[in-house]
Design a protein around this motif. Sequence first.
Motif, PDB file in Angstrom:
ATOM      1  N   THR A 284      -6.562  -5.900   1.160  1.00 30.59           N
ATOM      2  CA  THR A 284      -6.974  -6.159   2.538  1.00 30.59           C
ATOM      3  C   THR A 284      -8.234  -7.014   2.616  1.00 30.59           C
ATOM      4  O   THR A 284      -8.395  -7.792   3.558  1.00 30.59           O
ATOM      5  CB  THR A 284      -7.206  -4.842   3.296  1.00 30.59           C
ATOM      6  OG1 THR A 284      -8.113  -4.045   2.555  1.00 30.59           O
ATOM      7  CG2 THR A 284      -5.917  -4.116   3.530  1.00 30.59           C
ATOM      8  N   HIS A 285      -9.116  -6.897   1.659  1.00 24.86           N
ATOM      9  CA  HIS A 285     -10.334  -7.717   1.684  1.00 24.86           C
ATOM     10  C   HIS A 285     -10.019  -9.194   1.445  1.00 24.86           C
ATOM     11  O   HIS A 285     -10.786 -10.063   1.839  1.00 24.86           O
ATOM     12  CB  HIS A 285     -11.356  -7.210   0.656  1.00 24.86           C
ATOM     13  CG  HIS A 285     -10.989  -7.500  -0.762  1.00 24.86           C
ATOM     14  ND1 HIS A 285     -10.075  -6.744  -1.448  1.00 24.86           N
ATOM     15  CD2 HIS A 285     -11.390  -8.486  -1.602  1.00 24.86           C
ATOM     16  CE1 HIS A 285      -9.940  -7.230  -2.666  1.00 24.86           C
ATOM     17  NE2 HIS A 285     -10.714  -8.297  -2.789  1.00 24.86           N
ATOM     18  N   VAL A 286      -8.889  -9.480   0.820  1.00 25.13           N
ATOM     19  CA  VAL A 286      -8.496 -10.873   0.598  1.00 25.13           C
ATOM     20  C   VAL A 286      -8.201 -11.544   1.937  1.00 25.13           C
ATOM     21  O   VAL A 286      -8.590 -12.693   2.168  1.00 25.13           O
ATOM     22  CB  VAL A 286      -7.266 -10.939  -0.337  1.00 25.13           C
ATOM     23  CG1 VAL A 286      -6.760 -12.353  -0.475  1.00 25.13           C
ATOM     24  CG2 VAL A 286      -7.601 -10.344  -1.694  1.00 25.13           C
TER      25      VAL A 286
ATOM     26  N   LYS B 115      -5.587  -0.551  -0.270  1.00 22.72           N
ATOM     27  CA  LYS B 115      -6.730  -1.275   0.317  1.00 22.72           C
ATOM     28  C   LYS B 115      -7.350  -2.290  -0.637  1.00 22.72           C
ATOM     29  O   LYS B 115      -8.427  -2.798  -0.380  1.00 22.72           O
ATOM     30  CB  LYS B 115      -7.820  -0.310   0.798  1.00 22.72           C
ATOM     31  CG  LYS B 115      -7.360   0.693   1.824  1.00 22.72           C
ATOM     32  CD  LYS B 115      -7.054   0.017   3.118  1.00 22.72           C
ATOM     33  CE  LYS B 115      -6.680   1.074   4.150  1.00 22.72           C
ATOM     34  NZ  LYS B 115      -6.201   0.508   5.372  1.00 22.72           N
ATOM     35  N   GLN B 116      -6.674  -2.608  -1.722  1.00 24.62           N
ATOM     36  CA  GLN B 116      -7.228  -3.578  -2.665  1.00 24.62           C
ATOM     37  C   GLN B 116      -7.017  -5.014  -2.161  1.00 24.62           C
ATOM     38  O   GLN B 116      -7.856  -5.877  -2.406  1.00 24.62           O
ATOM     39  CB  GLN B 116      -6.585  -3.413  -4.034  1.00 24.62           C
ATOM     40  CG  GLN B 116      -7.222  -4.259  -5.107  1.00 24.62           C
ATOM     41  CD  GLN B 116      -6.601  -4.013  -6.466  1.00 24.62           C
ATOM     42  OE1 GLN B 116      -5.544  -3.425  -6.571  1.00 24.62           O
ATOM     43  NE2 GLN B 116      -7.277  -4.463  -7.496  1.00 24.62           N
TER      44      GLN B 116
ATOM     45  N   ASP C 140       0.816  -1.213   0.000  1.00 25.44           N
ATOM     46  CA  ASP C 140       0.000   0.000   0.000  1.00 25.44           C
ATOM     47  C   ASP C 140       0.852   1.266   0.000  1.00 25.44           C
ATOM     48  O   ASP C 140       0.475   2.280  -0.577  1.00 25.44           O
ATOM     49  CB  ASP C 140      -0.947   0.012   1.207  1.00 25.44           C
ATOM     50  CG  ASP C 140      -2.059  -1.018   1.066  1.00 25.44           C
ATOM     51  OD1 ASP C 140      -2.248  -1.546  -0.054  1.00 25.44           O
ATOM     52  OD2 ASP C 140      -2.725  -1.313   2.079  1.00 25.44           O
TER      53      ASP C 140
ATOM     54  N   LYS D 196      -7.055 -15.789   9.746  1.00 24.70           N
ATOM     55  CA  LYS D 196      -7.131 -14.465  10.352  1.00 24.70           C
ATOM     56  C   LYS D 196      -7.725 -14.537  11.753  1.00 24.70           C
ATOM     57  O   LYS D 196      -7.300 -13.841  12.657  1.00 24.70           O
ATOM     58  CB  LYS D 196      -7.966 -13.532   9.486  1.00 24.70           C
ATOM     59  CG  LYS D 196      -8.094 -12.153  10.110  1.00 24.70           C
ATOM     60  CD  LYS D 196      -8.952 -11.240   9.326  1.00 24.70           C
ATOM     61  CE  LYS D 196      -9.013  -9.890  10.043  1.00 24.70           C
ATOM     62  NZ  LYS D 196      -9.959  -9.009   9.427  1.00 24.70           N
TER      63      LYS D 196
ATOM     64  N   ASP E 213      -9.450 -10.721   4.814  1.00 24.67           N
ATOM     65  CA  ASP E 213     -10.650 -10.820   5.644  1.00 24.67           C
ATOM     66  C   ASP E 213     -11.360 -12.153   5.451  1.00 24.67           C
ATOM     67  O   ASP E 213     -12.001 -12.661   6.369  1.00 24.67           O
ATOM     68  CB  ASP E 213     -11.616  -9.677   5.318  1.00 24.67           C
ATOM     69  CG  ASP E 213     -11.066  -8.335   5.752  1.00 24.67           C
ATOM     70  OD1 ASP E 213     -10.198  -8.322   6.648  1.00 24.67           O
ATOM     71  OD2 ASP E 213     -11.489  -7.307   5.185  1.00 24.67           O
ATOM     72  N   ASP E 214     -11.243 -12.733   4.276  1.00 21.95           N
ATOM     73  CA  ASP E 214     -11.908 -14.000   3.981  1.00 21.95           C
ATOM     74  C   ASP E 214     -11.081 -15.210   4.407  1.00 21.95           C
ATOM     75  O   ASP E 214     -11.587 -16.333   4.380  1.00 21.95           O
ATOM     76  CB  ASP E 214     -12.204 -14.102   2.479  1.00 21.95           C
ATOM     77  CG  ASP E 214     -13.129 -12.994   2.005  1.00 21.95           C
ATOM     78  OD1 ASP E 214     -13.897 -12.474   2.840  1.00 21.95           O
ATOM     79  OD2 ASP E 214     -13.077 -12.648   0.807  1.00 21.95           O
ATOM     80  N   CYS E 215      -9.835 -15.009   4.783  1.00 22.07           N
ATOM     81  CA  CYS E 215      -8.956 -16.137   5.121  1.00 22.07           C
ATOM     82  C   CYS E 215      -9.323 -16.726   6.474  1.00 22.07           C
ATOM     83  O   CYS E 215      -9.694 -16.019   7.408  1.00 22.07           O
ATOM     84  CB  CYS E 215      -7.499 -15.695   5.125  1.00 22.07           C
ATOM     85  SG  CYS E 215      -6.880 -15.301   3.497  1.00 22.07           S
TER      86      CYS E 215
END
Length: 124
Positions: free
Chosen positions: A23-25, A20-21, A12, A32, A27-29
């Motif tokens: 970071t959503h990846v 922030k492209q 970033d 985490k 969140d699904d892991c």
Amino acid sequence: YTGFIKIIKKHDKTVPEFKKQLTHVLDDCEFKHGKEIEDLNNRMEKVYADWFCFGDLREARSKMLPKQGDILEMDWTQLRLGYRLGMAAVLTVWVCWDCVWGMVRDGNSTIGGREAFPVFRFSG
């Protein structure tokens, strides 16, 4: 997980237009949230307690914690081993150098042709 976070933060900083492209990846892991890691940690504590602490989980956890103490209470065996291996390596290089250099210079080995190496004379 923290390694991924550091990589994404560095990404970033270096590429701000895609900030922030990624970071959503994360969140699904699954890792985490740490549920699988926590379960594995609890199982390993239980195994350690059964094997080494007669099933006492509190004693096992205390033994597995890193020790905080005086720096002089450390294990010196690795230092001694390194010192001895270093001395042996220097001695080996010296003997090999003397044997090879004698063969190159004079055609005969200066140390290998003797009855006893000077090294053993020195130590005895």
